[in-house]
Design a protein around this motif. Structure first.
Motif, mmCIF file in Angstrom:
data_model
loop_
_atom_site.group_PDB
_atom_site.id
_atom_site.type_symbol
_atom_site.label_atom_id
_atom_site.label_comp_id
_atom_site.label_asym_id
_atom_site.label_seq_id
_atom_site.Cartn_x
_atom_site.Cartn_y
_atom_site.Cartn_z
ATOM 1 N N VAL A 115 0.910 -1.042 -0.005
ATOM 2 C CA VAL A 115 -0.027 0.128 -0.011
ATOM 3 C C VAL A 115 0.856 1.171 -0.113
ATOM 4 O O VAL A 115 1.785 1.241 0.786
ATOM 5 C CB VAL A 115 -1.038 0.139 1.079
ATOM 6 N N ARG A 116 0.685 2.060 -1.082
ATOM 7 C CA ARG A 116 1.260 3.332 -1.096
ATOM 8 C C ARG A 116 0.603 4.493 -0.388
ATOM 9 O O ARG A 116 -0.527 4.852 -0.479
ATOM 10 C CB ARG A 116 1.751 3.687 -2.421
ATOM 11 N N PRO A 117 1.497 5.386 0.053
ATOM 12 C CA PRO A 117 0.578 6.510 0.999
ATOM 13 C C PRO A 117 0.015 7.394 -0.081
ATOM 14 O O PRO A 117 0.422 7.401 -1.340
ATOM 15 C CB PRO A 117 1.907 7.424 1.406
ATOM 16 N N PHE A 118 -1.104 8.108 0.318
ATOM 17 C CA PHE A 118 -1.775 9.046 -0.664
ATOM 18 C C PHE A 118 -0.781 10.198 -1.607
ATOM 19 O O PHE A 118 -0.136 10.452 -0.700
ATOM 20 C CB PHE A 118 -2.919 9.516 -0.080
ATOM 21 N N ALA A 119 -1.072 10.588 -2.585
ATOM 22 C CA ALA A 119 -0.411 11.304 -3.370
ATOM 23 C C ALA A 119 -0.688 12.804 -3.093
ATOM 24 O O ALA A 119 0.023 13.681 -2.892
ATOM 25 C CB ALA A 119 -0.249 10.785 -4.698
ATOM 26 N N ALA A 120 -2.007 13.211 -3.241
ATOM 27 C CA ALA A 120 -2.505 14.604 -3.274
ATOM 28 C C ALA A 120 -3.374 14.605 -2.076
ATOM 29 O O ALA A 120 -3.576 15.676 -1.256
ATOM 30 C CB ALA A 120 -2.945 14.907 -4.617
ATOM 31 N N ARG A 162 -0.158 16.721 5.461
ATOM 32 C CA ARG A 162 0.531 15.690 4.803
ATOM 33 C C ARG A 162 0.033 16.130 3.140
ATOM 34 O O ARG A 162 0.819 16.074 2.329
ATOM 35 C CB ARG A 162 0.259 14.415 5.235
ATOM 36 N N ALA A 163 -1.282 16.449 2.985
ATOM 37 C CA ALA A 163 -1.819 16.622 1.795
ATOM 38 C C ALA A 163 -1.250 17.860 1.191
ATOM 39 O O ALA A 163 -0.817 17.891 -0.021
ATOM 40 C CB ALA A 163 -3.318 16.728 1.717
ATOM 41 N N LEU A 164 -1.129 19.304 1.973
ATOM 42 C CA LEU A 164 -0.557 20.235 1.679
ATOM 43 C C LEU A 164 0.920 19.989 1.324
ATOM 44 O O LEU A 164 1.348 20.713 0.056
ATOM 45 C CB LEU A 164 -0.719 21.365 2.317
ATOM 46 N N ARG A 165 1.566 19.201 1.989
ATOM 47 C CA ARG A 165 3.017 19.115 1.593
ATOM 48 C C ARG A 165 3.279 18.234 0.279
ATOM 49 O O ARG A 165 4.152 18.772 -0.375
ATOM 50 C CB ARG A 165 3.660 18.160 3.076
ATOM 51 N N ASN A 166 2.260 17.325 0.083
ATOM 52 C CA ASN A 166 2.534 16.475 -1.082
ATOM 53 C C ASN A 166 2.107 17.474 -2.241
ATOM 54 O O ASN A 166 2.848 17.457 -3.299
ATOM 55 C CB ASN A 166 1.447 15.436 -0.987
ATOM 56 N N GLN A 167 1.208 18.533 -2.162
ATOM 57 C CA GLN A 167 0.883 19.140 -3.454
ATOM 58 C C GLN A 167 1.980 20.265 -3.289
ATOM 59 O O GLN A 167 2.303 20.642 -4.402
ATOM 60 C CB GLN A 167 -0.499 19.638 -3.052
ATOM 61 N N ARG A 168 2.617 20.764 -2.342
ATOM 62 C CA ARG A 168 3.876 21.485 -2.426
ATOM 63 C C ARG A 168 4.846 20.746 -3.116
ATOM 64 O O ARG A 168 5.540 21.378 -4.113
ATOM 65 C CB ARG A 168 4.043 22.126 -1.110
ATOM 66 N N GLU A 169 5.082 19.777 -2.872
ATOM 67 C CA GLU A 169 6.150 19.024 -3.484
ATOM 68 C C GLU A 169 5.792 18.781 -5.022
ATOM 69 O O GLU A 169 6.809 18.803 -5.849
ATOM 70 C CB GLU A 169 6.445 17.761 -2.576
ATOM 71 N N MET A 170 4.617 18.322 -5.353
ATOM 72 C CA MET A 170 4.147 18.279 -6.704
ATOM 73 C C MET A 170 4.506 19.492 -7.451
ATOM 74 O O MET A 170 5.068 19.570 -8.514
ATOM 75 C CB MET A 170 2.971 17.635 -6.892
ATOM 76 N N LEU A 171 4.062 20.623 -6.905
ATOM 77 C CA LEU A 171 4.319 22.108 -7.503
ATOM 78 C C LEU A 171 5.640 22.204 -7.686
ATOM 79 O O LEU A 171 5.942 22.968 -8.713
ATOM 80 C CB LEU A 171 3.502 23.094 -6.561
#
Length: 413
Positions: A115-120, A162-171
């Motif tokens: 199971v992979r952690p959620f991306a966004a 965590r969702a905000l951090r993931n989205q910042r990393e994607m951006l």
């Protein structure tokens, strides 16, 4: 994962916030409640930091997961990624990113969910199932190896952060690509495939304008590897792969019999512009497959059955084509795009008459390995079709049989 990795997970014998064990059982024989319990663990792990669920290890008298019974061949086969994935998709939004490995360790078979952690966005339960899943609940995994709802403010805050951090990393990755990668002469992974498709559509529109006699929607079906690199394949290799792929699953809808042999060479692709219909396909030396066609929509109605056949064809061809190119394990992005859909209705059995699209375009995509597209292609095609139908405001109950219909159509291919 290597055999050594899987062996270590099976024999770790301690449940944690990233590992859960279940005794031997068959997915097919499990009740909906028992299946929902597995889904709860999947969601909780994905909402925390990812992890593993091992099926085939029971508890000893002291309650430790140390009884290594393994699974029978029938039990092991029952944990089919498509069957499990369909049930999970019914209960969770957005879809959980997981795979199922079925290793043989010391002569015993196990099923291991990776199971992979959620991306966004964190995963939320979209449907209640008995006492195991509650609609609208975010489940998390605790250090005490419990998969429970996130009910404390600090836990919800952690999910949001965590969702905000993931989205910042994607951006950040996107911006780095724009600032640095585009300085090279070769386009980046996204822009390279996107530019080729844009040029293909322009070429098609010039030579095949919108058909007269009524309104039409422009359909694009495409598939490509994870990374863009011009000149990865020579054109004759692409031709041979296309011939082999279409002989395995022949059909008259996207690529017709004999067309790979007749396709013309360009500087970067094999191209077939049909003379008898407004359609064109290309195979690019970057590994991109692109199909474009005009779909008539008489009385502003798009035939869902015709669209379903074409999406299934694309998934079928993509799996075989990339397997022929030895891209068996690499991720392949499969995309369907419709342009000109504003106020267009989706027409098909059981679809209410008022279901229409408010947007001028619809685009859906998923990424799977070629092997996964071959083994579970009907389910993946159904997921794309379900997302398209959602853009037309089609209610879930009208799509209840979509997976079965897609599977039947896949078998006919």
């Amino acid at each position: 994962m290597t055999d050594s990795d899987l062996r270590e997970i099976v024999y770790r014998a301690v449940e944690s916030d990233e590992l859960d064990y279940k005794a031997h059982q068959s997915w097919n024989a499990m009740s909906r409640g028992a299946k929902a319990k597995i889904v709860r663990h999947l969601v909780a792990l994905a909402n925390t930091k990812g992890g593993y669920i091992v099926i085939g290890v029971g508890e000893d008298a002291a309650g430790y997961p140390a009884v290594y019974t393994g699974l029978t061949d029938e039990e092991c086969r029952s944990f089919d990624p498509t069957a499990v994935g369909n049930f999970v998709a019914e209960c969770v939004e957005p879809p959980v990113d997981f795979t199922i490995e079925r290793p043989v360790i010391d002569g015993r078979r196990y099923a291991v969910f990776i199971v992979r952690p959620f991306a966004a966005l964190p995963h939320v339960c979209s449907r209640g199932v008995e006492n195991e899943l509650r609609s609208g609940v975010f489940y998390i995994r605790t250090a005490a190896a419990s998969s429970r709802p996130a009910y404390r403010a600090v836990e919800m805050h952690a999910l949001i952060q965590r969702a905000l951090r993931n989205q910042r990393e994607m951006l950040g990755r996107m911006l780095r690509g724009l600032l640095y990668e585009n300085r090279s002469t070769a386009p980046g992974p996204v822009s390279g495939f996107s530019d080729a498709m844009t040029a293909a559509v322009d070429y098609f529109r010039r030579r095949r304008p919108v058909p007269g006699g009524g309104r039409s929607v422009l359909l694009q079906l495409s598939a490509h590897p994870d990374k863009f690199k011009s000149g990865t394949f020579d054109l004759e290799t692409l031709r041979r792969a296309a011939v082999a792929a279409w002989r395995l699953r022949p059909g008259p809808r996207l690529i017709r019999d004999g067309e790979p042999e007749r396709a013309r060479r360009t500087n970067v692709s094999l191209r077939l512009l049909a003379e008898d219909a407004p359609r064109m396909w290309q195979l690019f030396d970057s590994g991109l497959f692109h199909f474009v066609a005009w779909l008539p929509i008489p009385e502003d109605r798009l035939d869902f059955a015709a669209l379903r056949r074409m999406v299934i064809d694309a998934a079928s061809f993509a799996g075989r084509f990339y397997a022929e190119l030895d891209f068996t394990d690499e991720l392949i992005t499969l995309e369907c795009r419709l342009d000109g859909t504003a106020e267009c209705r989706l027409d098909g059995p059981g679809i209410p008459d008022g279901c229409r699209c408010r947007s001028p375009e619809v685009a859906v995509a998923l990424s799977r390995s070629a092997a996964d597209l071959i083994s579970g292609g009907s389910a993946h095609a159904a997921r794309l079709l379900r997302r398209i139908a959602e853009a037309f405001a089609v209610p879930d109950k009208a799509l209840a049989g979509l997976e079965k219909v897609s599977e039947a159509a896949w078998e006919e291919r």
